[in-house]
Design a protein around this motif. Structure first.
Motif, PDB file in Angstrom:
ATOM      1  N   TYR A  45       0.828  -1.206   0.000  1.00  0.00           N
ATOM      2  CA  TYR A  45       0.000   0.000   0.000  1.00  0.00           C
ATOM      3  C   TYR A  45       0.862   1.255   0.000  1.00  0.00           C
ATOM      4  O   TYR A  45       0.627   2.181  -0.772  1.00  0.00           O
ATOM      5  CB  TYR A  45      -0.941   0.007   1.207  1.00  0.00           C
ATOM      6  N   ALA A  56      -8.727   3.322  -1.910  1.00  0.00           N
ATOM      7  CA  ALA A  56      -8.646   2.323  -0.845  1.00  0.00           C
ATOM      8  C   ALA A  56      -7.763   2.855   0.275  1.00  0.00           C
ATOM      9  O   ALA A  56      -6.726   3.460   0.017  1.00  0.00           O
ATOM     10  CB  ALA A  56      -8.063   1.019  -1.381  1.00  0.00           C
ATOM     11  N   THR A  57      -8.192   2.596   1.498  1.00  0.00           N
ATOM     12  CA  THR A  57      -7.354   2.959   2.637  1.00  0.00           C
ATOM     13  C   THR A  57      -6.322   1.856   2.850  1.00  0.00           C
ATOM     14  O   THR A  57      -6.470   0.733   2.333  1.00  0.00           O
ATOM     15  CB  THR A  57      -8.191   3.108   3.916  1.00  0.00           C
ATOM     16  N   GLN A  60      -7.933  -1.259   4.316  1.00  0.00           N
ATOM     17  CA  GLN A  60      -8.752  -1.999   3.345  1.00  0.00           C
ATOM     18  C   GLN A  60      -7.872  -2.884   2.460  1.00  0.00           C
ATOM     19  O   GLN A  60      -8.178  -4.062   2.248  1.00  0.00           O
ATOM     20  CB  GLN A  60      -9.550  -1.026   2.464  1.00  0.00           C
ATOM     21  N   LEU A  61      -6.794  -2.298   1.916  1.00  0.00           N
ATOM     22  CA  LEU A  61      -5.925  -3.085   1.042  1.00  0.00           C
ATOM     23  C   LEU A  61      -5.195  -4.164   1.840  1.00  0.00           C
ATOM     24  O   LEU A  61      -5.067  -5.296   1.374  1.00  0.00           O
ATOM     25  CB  LEU A  61      -4.930  -2.198   0.294  1.00  0.00           C
ATOM     26  N   ALA A  63      -6.272  -5.739   4.459  1.00  0.00           N
ATOM     27  CA  ALA A  63      -7.238  -6.813   4.727  1.00  0.00           C
ATOM     28  C   ALA A  63      -7.432  -7.692   3.494  1.00  0.00           C
ATOM     29  O   ALA A  63      -7.476  -8.924   3.603  1.00  0.00           O
ATOM     30  CB  ALA A  63      -8.572  -6.224   5.182  1.00  0.00           C
ATOM     31  N   LEU A  64      -7.547  -7.077   2.323  1.00  0.00           N
ATOM     32  CA  LEU A  64      -7.713  -7.848   1.088  1.00  0.00           C
ATOM     33  C   LEU A  64      -6.492  -8.723   0.831  1.00  0.00           C
ATOM     34  O   LEU A  64      -6.610  -9.929   0.596  1.00  0.00           O
ATOM     35  CB  LEU A  64      -7.950  -6.922  -0.112  1.00  0.00           C
TER      36      LEU A  64
END
Length: 135
Positions: A45, A56-57, A60-61, A63-64
């Motif tokens: 990120y 995307a925060t 969020q990235l 977690a993905l």
């Protein structure tokens, strides 16, 4: 007049060597998979471009990517299936599609890069995998 416009268009296209950034993007995909395998999700990120960070925060990235790594395992093989390049008023983007074999399943991945000169930065990552959902 039409011939002059056509000539200018050809000159404009020839000065833009389409595909010149593909090798840099391919190296970025190899680096992405290596970082994914090492669990360096936040670093992916942090090294992403402004477009990725605007949609995307970090959490969020992270977690993905954590889910991808947890459910699919290590990257075994990744083969580029194609690429698409766009240059328009919004900038210059390069999209690469990959078929990737992970430890526990297959995935179709799409990487979108912002291009600046010959440098690329990750602008988007999309993954489609039955194994990601079922594992």
């Amino acid at each position: 007049m039409k011939r002059a416009l056509a000539a200018l268009a050809l000159i404009g296209l020839s000065s833009c060597s389409l595909g010149a950034s593909v090798p840099a993007a391919e190296k970025a995909v190899v680096k992405f998979h290596a970082m994914l395998d090492r669990g360096q999700f936040q670093q992916i990120y942090d090294q992403s471009g402004s477009v990725m960070k605007s949609v995307a925060t970090g959490p969020q990235l992270v977690a993905l990517l954590s889910a991808v790594h947890r459910k699919l395992g290590a990257t075994k093989q990744s083969v580029r299936q194609g690429w698409n390049e766009q240059v328009n008023g919004d900038g210059h983007t390069l999209t690469l599609g990959y078929d990737t074999l992970y430890e526990r399943g297959k995935a179709a991945e799409t990487f979108v890069f912002q291009v600046s000169d010959k440098d690329v930065s990750l602008a988007g990552y999309h993954i489609n995998s039955d194994a990601l959902v079922l594992n």
